[in-house]
Motif scaffolding. Structure first.
Motif, short mmCIF file in Angstrom:
data_model
loop_
_atom_site.label_atom_id
_atom_site.label_comp_id
_atom_site.label_asym_id
_atom_site.label_seq_id
_atom_site.Cartn_x
_atom_site.Cartn_y
_atom_site.Cartn_z
N LEU A 36 0.83 -1.13 0.06
CA LEU A 36 0.04 -0.06 -0.04
C LEU A 36 0.80 1.03 -0.05
O LEU A 36 1.94 1.19 0.65
N ASN A 37 0.50 2.12 -0.77
CA ASN A 37 1.42 3.60 -1.14
C ASN A 37 0.22 4.51 -0.67
O ASN A 37 -0.56 4.81 -1.33
N VAL A 38 0.44 5.22 0.49
CA VAL A 38 -0.49 6.26 0.96
C VAL A 38 -0.46 7.39 0.03
O VAL A 38 -1.81 7.77 -0.24
N LEU A 39 0.57 7.75 -0.60
CA LEU A 39 0.33 8.76 -1.67
C LEU A 39 -0.44 8.58 -2.59
O LEU A 39 -1.38 9.14 -3.20
N GLU A 40 -0.28 7.34 -3.24
CA GLU A 40 -1.05 6.73 -4.24
C GLU A 40 -2.31 6.48 -4.06
O GLU A 40 -3.24 6.93 -4.79
N GLU A 41 -2.61 6.30 -2.71
CA GLU A 41 -4.00 6.09 -2.32
C GLU A 41 -4.66 7.34 -2.62
O GLU A 41 -6.10 7.29 -2.97
N ALA A 42 -4.28 8.42 -2.09
CA ALA A 42 -5.01 9.62 -2.13
C ALA A 42 -4.95 10.10 -3.42
O ALA A 42 -5.87 10.44 -4.21
N VAL A 43 -4.02 10.03 -4.14
CA VAL A 43 -3.90 10.83 -5.52
C VAL A 43 -4.50 9.95 -6.76
O VAL A 43 -5.47 10.71 -7.49
N ASN A 44 -4.52 8.72 -6.79
CA ASN A 44 -4.97 7.80 -7.84
C ASN A 44 -6.50 7.65 -7.83
O ASN A 44 -7.30 7.53 -8.39
N TYR A 95 -1.79 11.74 10.30
CA TYR A 95 -1.64 12.67 9.18
C TYR A 95 -3.06 12.66 8.40
O TYR A 95 -3.64 11.62 8.36
N LEU A 96 -3.46 13.98 8.17
CA LEU A 96 -4.63 14.22 7.13
C LEU A 96 -3.81 14.76 5.54
O LEU A 96 -3.16 15.37 5.78
N ILE A 97 -4.23 14.00 4.58
CA ILE A 97 -3.59 13.88 3.33
C ILE A 97 -4.60 14.44 2.28
O ILE A 97 -5.76 13.76 2.42
N ASP A 98 -4.33 15.51 1.52
CA ASP A 98 -5.55 16.00 0.53
C ASP A 98 -5.47 15.15 -0.67
O ASP A 98 -4.75 14.18 -0.96
N GLU A 99 -6.50 15.37 -1.87
CA GLU A 99 -6.42 14.61 -2.99
C GLU A 99 -5.30 14.85 -3.76
O GLU A 99 -5.15 13.98 -4.90
N GLU A 100 -4.30 15.65 -3.58
CA GLU A 100 -3.14 15.88 -4.28
C GLU A 100 -1.85 15.40 -3.74
O GLU A 100 -0.68 15.31 -4.15
N GLY A 101 -2.17 14.56 -2.32
CA GLY A 101 -1.01 13.88 -1.87
C GLY A 101 -0.24 15.02 -0.86
O GLY A 101 0.68 14.54 -0.37
N THR A 102 -1.08 16.08 -0.61
CA THR A 102 -0.19 16.92 0.10
C THR A 102 -0.85 16.80 1.48
O THR A 102 -1.98 16.74 2.00
N VAL A 103 0.22 16.76 2.59
CA VAL A 103 -0.32 16.90 4.13
C VAL A 103 -0.83 18.17 4.57
O VAL A 103 -0.03 19.17 4.42
N THR A 151 -13.08 10.22 2.32
CA THR A 151 -11.67 10.06 3.09
C THR A 151 -11.61 8.42 3.35
O THR A 151 -12.28 7.93 4.11
N VAL A 152 -10.35 8.28 2.90
CA VAL A 152 -10.08 6.75 3.47
C VAL A 152 -9.14 6.84 4.62
O VAL A 152 -8.38 7.51 5.06
N VAL A 153 -9.34 5.67 5.55
CA VAL A 153 -8.84 5.64 6.86
C VAL A 153 -7.90 4.60 6.57
O VAL A 153 -8.20 3.38 6.34
N ILE A 154 -6.58 4.77 7.12
CA ILE A 154 -5.60 3.74 7.29
C ILE A 154 -4.91 3.66 8.63
O ILE A 154 -4.36 4.69 9.06
N GLY A 155 -4.74 2.43 9.29
CA GLY A 155 -4.12 2.20 10.48
C GLY A 155 -2.38 1.99 10.05
O GLY A 155 -2.22 1.72 8.81
N ALA A 156 -1.84 2.04 11.02
CA ALA A 156 -0.23 1.71 11.01
C ALA A 156 0.53 1.31 12.21
O ALA A 156 0.32 2.44 13.14
N SER A 157 1.43 0.86 12.27
CA SER A 157 2.29 0.48 13.21
C SER A 157 3.54 -0.48 12.65
O SER A 157 3.43 -0.69 11.54
N CYS A 158 4.57 -0.75 13.57
CA CYS A 158 5.57 -1.43 13.15
C CYS A 158 5.50 -2.91 13.31
O CYS A 158 6.29 -3.49 13.51
N ASP A 159 4.35 -3.26 13.62
CA ASP A 159 4.23 -4.81 13.94
C ASP A 159 4.15 -5.36 12.42
O ASP A 159 4.10 -4.99 11.40
N THR A 160 4.45 -6.70 12.56
CA THR A 160 4.49 -7.57 11.27
C THR A 160 2.90 -7.62 10.88
O THR A 160 2.07 -7.62 11.62
N ALA A 161 2.78 -7.98 9.40
CA ALA A 161 1.50 -8.14 9.00
C ALA A 161 0.70 -9.39 9.73
O ALA A 161 -0.55 -9.55 9.90
N GLU A 162 1.38 -10.41 10.23
CA GLU A 162 1.20 -11.58 10.76
C GLU A 162 0.36 -11.43 12.09
O GLU A 162 -0.56 -11.83 12.42
#
Length: 213
Positions: free
Chosen positions: A26-34, A146-154, A71-82
């Protein structure tokens, strides 16, 4: 640490896990722009902990409100996918996050969190024998949002210490305010909420607003 506000979000693919148990990139920037959507990305310290599941469930409960705001919601941490999937498979009554449907980044190599500068590195220790810096403990992230707009800008960046949970409604308000700015070209004063008066970004606008409030 430099702020990310006003800059493009880092263009980086990261492993992610969904509620079906699928690992994907998953690419957060692409998620917004694309997809021409805003993105709310929130980081939490660690799976199977204490404040963290309350936040993940709170964002899940508010998911329809974020969707109304494109708006898309995405969580994140440094844990593994498993580990993410194990937590997703654990019931709420047992401290798990079963029922969470948005994707969760698994930044286990800490590439993205390092670029953002949100890792707790307070436990770094200099090893005189090797001449290197060693990190003691889990090396987890703060509660960064982080809140990111449709152009990928925070357009918003916020960081809480580990013990302090977030107020999900405040992010909805910030999205409403920024959307108002985008649509109307006005600026939003303190405590602005949807339906309240905004103002023109000039001296006259400030005087008129203050005079009437």
């Amino acid at each position: 640490m430099a702020t990310a506000v006003g800059k493009k979000f880092p263009d980086l693919h990261v492993n992610a896990m969904n509620d079906l148990g699928d690992t994907f990139k998953l690419n957060v920037l692409e998620e917004a722009v694309n997809n021409n959507k805003k993105v709310l990305l929130f980081w939490y310290p660690k799976d199977f902990t204490f404040v963290c599941p309350t936040e993940l469930h709170a964002f899940q409960e508010a998911l329809p409100e974020f969707e109304k705001r494109n708006t898309v919601v995405i969580g994140a941490s440094c844990d593994t996918a498993e580990v993410h999937f194990a937590w997703l498979s654990t019931s709420k009554d047992n401290g798990g996050i079963e029922g969470v449907t948005y994707p969760i980044l698994a930044d286990s190599n800490r590439n993205l969190s390092s670029i953002l500068g949100i890792l707790d590195i307070s436990n770094e220790v200099y090893d005189e024998e090797t001449g290197t810096v060693q990190v003691e403990g889990d090396n987890v992230t703060y509660r960064a949002t982080y809140l990111i707009d449709e152009e990928g800008t925070v357009f918003h960046e916020g960081i809480n210490h580990m013990p302090v949970g977030r107020n999900v409604n405040e992010f909805l308000r910030l999205i409403d305010a920024y959307s108002h700015v985008q649509k109307n070209g006005e600026v939003c004063p303190a405590n602005w909420e949807e339906g309240k008066d905004a103002m023109q970004a000039n001296a006259k606008g400030t005087k008129e607003y203050l005079a009437s409030h």
